[in-house]
Design a protein around this motif. Structure first.
Motif, PDB file in Angstrom:
ATOM      1  N   CYS A 286       0.834  -1.213   0.000  1.00 24.32           N
ATOM      2  CA  CYS A 286       0.000   0.000   0.000  1.00 24.32           C
ATOM      3  C   CYS A 286       0.863   1.256   0.000  1.00 24.32           C
ATOM      4  CB  CYS A 286      -0.925   0.006   1.220  1.00 24.32           C
ATOM      5  SG  CYS A 286      -2.282  -1.175   1.098  1.00 24.32           S
ATOM      6  N   THR A 287       2.001   1.202   0.698  1.00 24.43           N
ATOM      7  CA  THR A 287       2.918   2.348   0.717  1.00 24.43           C
ATOM      8  C   THR A 287       3.509   2.584  -0.673  1.00 24.43           C
ATOM      9  OG1 THR A 287       3.495   1.893   3.032  1.00 24.43           O
ATOM     10  CG2 THR A 287       5.006   3.290   1.771  1.00 24.43           C
ATOM     11  N   VAL A 288       3.927   1.506  -1.319  1.00 25.55           N
ATOM     12  CA  VAL A 288       4.501   1.614  -2.666  1.00 25.55           C
ATOM     13  C   VAL A 288       3.478   2.160  -3.649  1.00 25.55           C
ATOM     14  CG1 VAL A 288       5.400   0.273  -4.607  1.00 25.55           C
ATOM     15  CG2 VAL A 288       6.224  -0.189  -2.297  1.00 25.55           C
ATOM     16  N   GLN A 289       2.222   1.713  -3.523  1.00 23.28           N
ATOM     17  CA  GLN A 289       1.168   2.112  -4.458  1.00 23.28           C
ATOM     18  C   GLN A 289       0.481   3.412  -4.051  1.00 23.28           C
ATOM     19  OE1 GLN A 289      -1.474  -1.263  -4.705  1.00 23.28           O
ATOM     20  NE2 GLN A 289       0.145  -2.664  -5.382  1.00 23.28           N
ATOM     21  N   GLY A 290       0.827   3.934  -2.890  1.00 26.47           N
ATOM     22  CA  GLY A 290       0.222   5.181  -2.432  1.00 26.47           C
ATOM     23  C   GLY A 290      -1.229   5.038  -2.044  1.00 26.47           C
ATOM     24  N   ARG A 291      -1.614   3.865  -1.593  1.00 29.19           N
ATOM     25  CA  ARG A 291      -3.009   3.630  -1.203  1.00 29.19           C
ATOM     26  C   ARG A 291      -3.159   3.623   0.308  1.00 29.19           C
ATOM     27  NH1 ARG A 291      -5.278  -0.796  -1.877  1.00 29.19           N
ATOM     28  NH2 ARG A 291      -3.526  -2.204  -2.306  1.00 29.19           N
ATOM     29  N   GLU A 292      -4.387   3.887   0.747  1.00 33.82           N
ATOM     30  CA  GLU A 292      -4.682   3.868   2.182  1.00 33.82           C
ATOM     31  C   GLU A 292      -4.710   2.424   2.679  1.00 33.82           C
ATOM     32  OE1 GLU A 292      -8.221   5.307   5.252  1.00 33.82           O
ATOM     33  OE2 GLU A 292      -8.199   6.011   3.170  1.00 33.82           O
ATOM     34  N   LEU A 293      -4.203   2.215   3.866  1.00 39.60           N
ATOM     35  CA  LEU A 293      -4.159   0.879   4.450  1.00 39.60           C
ATOM     36  C   LEU A 293      -5.584   0.388   4.725  1.00 39.60           C
ATOM     37  CD1 LEU A 293      -1.934  -1.129   5.397  1.00 39.60           C
ATOM     38  CD2 LEU A 293      -2.237  -0.223   7.711  1.00 39.60           C
ATOM     39  N   PRO A 294      -6.004  -0.758   4.170  1.00 43.12           N
ATOM     40  CA  PRO A 294      -7.401  -1.203   4.289  1.00 43.12           C
ATOM     41  C   PRO A 294      -7.751  -1.823   5.640  1.00 43.12           C
ATOM     42  CG  PRO A 294      -6.151  -2.796   3.006  1.00 43.12           C
ATOM     43  CD  PRO A 294      -5.225  -1.641   3.269  1.00 43.12           C
ATOM     44  N   TRP A 295      -6.765  -2.323   6.341  1.00 46.73           N
ATOM     45  CA  TRP A 295      -7.017  -2.964   7.629  1.00 46.73           C
ATOM     46  C   TRP A 295      -5.731  -3.000   8.450  1.00 46.73           C
ATOM     47  CZ3 TRP A 295      -4.247  -7.491   8.717  1.00 46.73           C
ATOM     48  CH2 TRP A 295      -3.610  -8.097   7.621  1.00 46.73           C
ATOM     49  N   THR A 296      -5.886  -3.256   9.730  1.00 46.44           N
ATOM     50  CA  THR A 296      -4.733  -3.448  10.604  1.00 46.44           C
ATOM     51  C   THR A 296      -4.951  -4.703  11.435  1.00 46.44           C
ATOM     52  OG1 THR A 296      -5.520  -2.282  12.581  1.00 46.44           O
ATOM     53  CG2 THR A 296      -4.567  -0.938  10.805  1.00 46.44           C
ATOM     54  N   LEU A 297      -3.939  -5.090  12.180  1.00 42.61           N
ATOM     55  CA  LEU A 297      -4.050  -6.286  13.028  1.00 42.61           C
ATOM     56  C   LEU A 297      -5.075  -6.108  14.130  1.00 42.61           C
ATOM     57  CD1 LEU A 297      -0.260  -7.206  13.317  1.00 42.61           C
ATOM     58  CD2 LEU A 297      -2.012  -8.492  12.090  1.00 42.61           C
ATOM     59  N   SER A 298      -5.403  -4.849  14.459  1.00 44.45           N
ATOM     60  CA  SER A 298      -6.402  -4.607  15.500  1.00 44.45           C
ATOM     61  C   SER A 298      -7.766  -4.234  14.935  1.00 44.45           C
ATOM     62  CB  SER A 298      -5.918  -3.512  16.469  1.00 44.45           C
ATOM     63  OG  SER A 298      -5.602  -2.328  15.769  1.00 44.45           O
ATOM     64  N   THR A 299      -7.953  -4.430  13.631  1.00 44.19           N
ATOM     65  CA  THR A 299      -9.308  -4.368  13.068  1.00 44.19           C
ATOM     66  C   THR A 299     -10.114  -5.520  13.665  1.00 44.19           C
ATOM     67  OG1 THR A 299      -8.498  -3.397  11.009  1.00 44.19           O
ATOM     68  CG2 THR A 299     -10.656  -4.478  10.943  1.00 44.19           C
ATOM     69  N   GLN A 300     -11.369  -5.263  14.029  1.00 47.81           N
ATOM     70  CA  GLN A 300     -12.125  -6.243  14.812  1.00 47.81           C
ATOM     71  C   GLN A 300     -12.175  -7.632  14.177  1.00 47.81           C
ATOM     72  OE1 GLN A 300     -14.004  -5.395  18.102  1.00 47.81           O
ATOM     73  NE2 GLN A 300     -13.145  -7.446  17.989  1.00 47.81           N
ATOM     74  N   GLY A 301     -12.425  -7.691  12.893  1.00 45.41           N
ATOM     75  CA  GLY A 301     -12.518  -8.989  12.229  1.00 45.41           C
ATOM     76  C   GLY A 301     -11.235  -9.790  12.340  1.00 45.41           C
ATOM     77  N   TYR A 302     -10.092  -9.113  12.209  1.00 47.67           N
ATOM     78  CA  TYR A 302      -8.802  -9.799  12.279  1.00 47.67           C
ATOM     79  C   TYR A 302      -8.454 -10.209  13.711  1.00 47.67           C
ATOM     80  CZ  TYR A 302      -8.038  -8.671   7.412  1.00 47.67           C
ATOM     81  OH  TYR A 302      -8.155  -8.607   6.035  1.00 47.67           O
ATOM     82  N   ILE A 303      -8.897  -9.425  14.687  1.00 48.39           N
ATOM     83  CA  ILE A 303      -8.698  -9.804  16.087  1.00 48.39           C
ATOM     84  C   ILE A 303      -9.401 -11.123  16.374  1.00 48.39           C
ATOM     85  CG2 ILE A 303      -9.336  -9.242  18.468  1.00 48.39           C
ATOM     86  CD1 ILE A 303      -8.844  -6.326  17.853  1.00 48.39           C
ATOM     87  N   ASN A 304     -10.632 -11.231  15.926  1.00 45.24           N
ATOM     88  CA  ASN A 304     -11.416 -12.418  16.254  1.00 45.24           C
ATOM     89  C   ASN A 304     -11.019 -13.636  15.446  1.00 45.24           C
ATOM     90  OD1 ASN A 304     -13.187 -10.078  17.291  1.00 45.24           O
ATOM     91  ND2 ASN A 304     -14.179 -11.888  18.121  1.00 45.24           N
ATOM     92  N   VAL A 305     -10.699 -13.433  14.170  1.00 49.81           N
ATOM     93  CA  VAL A 305     -10.369 -14.586  13.341  1.00 49.81           C
ATOM     94  C   VAL A 305      -9.013 -15.177  13.715  1.00 49.81           C
ATOM     95  CG1 VAL A 305      -9.973 -15.388  10.994  1.00 49.81           C
ATOM     96  CG2 VAL A 305     -11.840 -13.818  11.452  1.00 49.81           C
ATOM     97  N   VAL A 306      -8.056 -14.355  14.145  1.00 48.51           N
ATOM     98  CA  VAL A 306      -6.762 -14.908  14.536  1.00 48.51           C
ATOM     99  C   VAL A 306      -6.908 -15.792  15.768  1.00 48.51           C
ATOM    100  CG1 VAL A 306      -5.997 -13.063  16.112  1.00 48.51           C
ATOM    101  CG2 VAL A 306      -4.314 -14.362  14.809  1.00 48.51           C
ATOM    102  N   ALA A 307      -7.893 -15.492  16.623  1.00 47.16           N
ATOM    103  CA  ALA A 307      -8.125 -16.335  17.796  1.00 47.16           C
ATOM    104  C   ALA A 307      -8.493 -17.755  17.375  1.00 47.16           C
ATOM    105  CB  ALA A 307      -9.245 -15.733  18.655  1.00 47.16           C
ATOM    106  N   PHE A 308      -9.311 -17.878  16.337  1.00 51.24           N
ATOM    107  CA  PHE A 308      -9.704 -19.201  15.839  1.00 51.24           C
ATOM    108  C   PHE A 308      -8.640 -19.796  14.924  1.00 51.24           C
ATOM    109  CE2 PHE A 308     -13.700 -17.461  17.219  1.00 51.24           C
ATOM    110  CZ  PHE A 308     -14.383 -18.556  17.713  1.00 51.24           C
TER     111      PHE A 308
END
Length: 457
Positions: free
Chosen positions: A366-388
């Protein structure tokens, strides 16, 4: 190993956890809203639809949510005790999942139809239902679908949040969903195990995801309807609290995990003897409770739980996203679900690292392409799915940490797409994602390592 001792210790652990949740409800009520806020919040939870990711903190407040978790978990324990069922590691795992999902989707109203459906099924098959109570508790994952067909589906656009609008059609649909789940899911669990060959500890995720796909397609897509999604509600006793839940949640989990660690240490002769042996287990068809006993399982719960808590705090510190919401607290409970039957720090850290690796790759691209970051590790969906995703521990345990990292990357890449398949009405979405990941990974790994193929499944 003395299995009768395990039975008593597992029931004791479940009882203690239920009391801790009840104490958390009372303490949070004293801090935020009092007894009136607790009961009012719990009622709001009962009468609200709850597809993924419905945050019960926002629906019913913190005290109402913890009370919901305490009541549901203690009710399940009461059934176990009164029925005389033997408490096993699988039953403990199902109990932890009930606790986890009571923060974002399960409540005392929507857990019973599928549960009763399973009991009826095993009675019809002339089997001792007490041996399958863990299956009945797993089927509570369809709580959001039950709430939907009972409260909102029959009413449609006429649904008003906060009002009880139960119709005869809704009741009949609820009964039908419960019976359908009870009849189909036990067989699906066995079939899912055959598909992923034991490499997904959250076996119910794959089975229930496939059933959820059919139910969602039948009830909505076939009828030309669209899901209304999670309810939008900011509870008056949750607004403004914000980051103070960070301290409350950390204290809660430190109490739980440190208590488990200390209790296990004392019960194990004031030592960590044999824990090193437990850490060598691959997690593939492992049963720590039967092989090592509950004292070492408590030690594992303590160490592994602290590792999960550290990961949650680190991603909240270094990335922008969610803090300790209801679903986040549920995710921590979900992550330690199989600490007595397959998970430990050594075979789960590669999975977490896989999520971090994909995130860093996305940041770079995203940095190379100049785009906004779509998600982070603390986005709710990623928090919950990593638990499973930690249910993929057997892959890391059997094929090595690199394969575990790869499994984490695959899981993280597809996790946001899977909930659309079942409409968000099945709470084991992370387990469903892990199941699909296992199907992909196991096929590739067995191709390259044919001597490690699992036979006889």
């Amino acid at each position: 190993m003395d299995l009768s001792k395990n039975d008593k210790q597992i029931k004791g652990l479940c009882f203690c956890l239920g009391l801790v949740l009840l104490a958390a409800a009372v303490i949070s009520a004293a801090i935020w809203g009092g007894a009136e806020g607790l009961l009012d919040g719990w009622l709001r939870i009962l009468i609200s639809p709850c597809p993924l990711m419905t945050d019960y903190f926002r629906v019913g407040g913190i005290s109402g949510t913890f009370f919901n978790a305490a009541v549901c978990s203690l009710a399940c324990l009461l059934i176990i005790v009164v029925s005389g069922a033997k408490a096993t590691a699988s039953l403990l795992a199902s109990y932890f999942l009930v606790v986890a999902h009571c923060f974002y989707g399960m409540n005392f109203l929507n857990i019973w139809p599928c549960y009763i459906g399973v009991i009826i099924y095993y009675c019809y098959k002339k089997k001792d239902f007490r041996q399958y109570l863990h299956v009945a508790m797993f089927t509570m994952a369809f709580g959001p679908l039950v709430s939907e067909v009972l409260l909102r589906y029959p009413v449609g656009k006429g649904f008003v949040l906060g009002e009880v609008q139960i119709t005869l059609t809704g009741v009949l649909l609820t009964v039908a969903v419960g019976l359908a789940a009870g009849m189909v899911l036990p067989g699906m669990l066995e079939g899912a195990l055959w598909m992923h060959k034991g490499y997904n500890l959250y076996n119910g995720g794959l089975a229930f995801g496939l059933v959820g796909c059919f139910l969602y397609a039948f009830l909505y897509k076939s009828m030309g309807l669209e899901s209304s999604g999670p309810v939008e509600l900011n509870h008056r006793l949750y607004d403004g609290i914000g980051e103070t839940t960070w301290l409350f949640a950390n204290v809660l989990f430190l109490v739980i995990f440190l208590t488990a660690l200390i209790a296990g240490y004392r019960m194990n002769g004031k030592s960590f003897k044999n824990y090193g042996e437990l850490m060598k287990e691959t997690g593939h068809f492992s049963n720590f409770a039967d092989k090592y006993g509950m004292p070492l399982c408590l030690i594992n719960l303590g160490f592994y739980g602290l590792m999960v808590l550290a990961y949650m705090n680190l991603i909240m510190l270094f990335t922008e996203g969610m803090a300790f919401t209801g679903p986040t607290i549920g995710a921590v409970f979900a992550a330690v679900t199989f600490s007595a039957i397959g998970q430990h720090p050594k075979n789960t850290w590669p999975i977490f690292l896989g999520y971090v690796a994909l995130f860093l790759l996305v940041v770079f691209l995203c940095t190379v392409q100049g785009r906004e970051l779509p998600w982070t590790l603390s986005t709710q969906g990623y928090i919950n799915v990593v638990a499973f995703a930690t249910g993929l521990a057997p892959i890391a345990g059997r094929y090595g940490w690199r394969s575990g990292v790869a499994a984490g990357i695959v899981s993280a890449a597809i996790c946001t797409s899977t909930s659309a398949i079942h409409g968000g009405f099945m709470l084991f979405n992370g387990g469903f994602t892990a199941g699909i990941t296992a199907l992909i990974m196991v096929s590739v790994l067995e191709h390259h390592f044919p001597h490690m193929k699992v036979k006889g499944i």
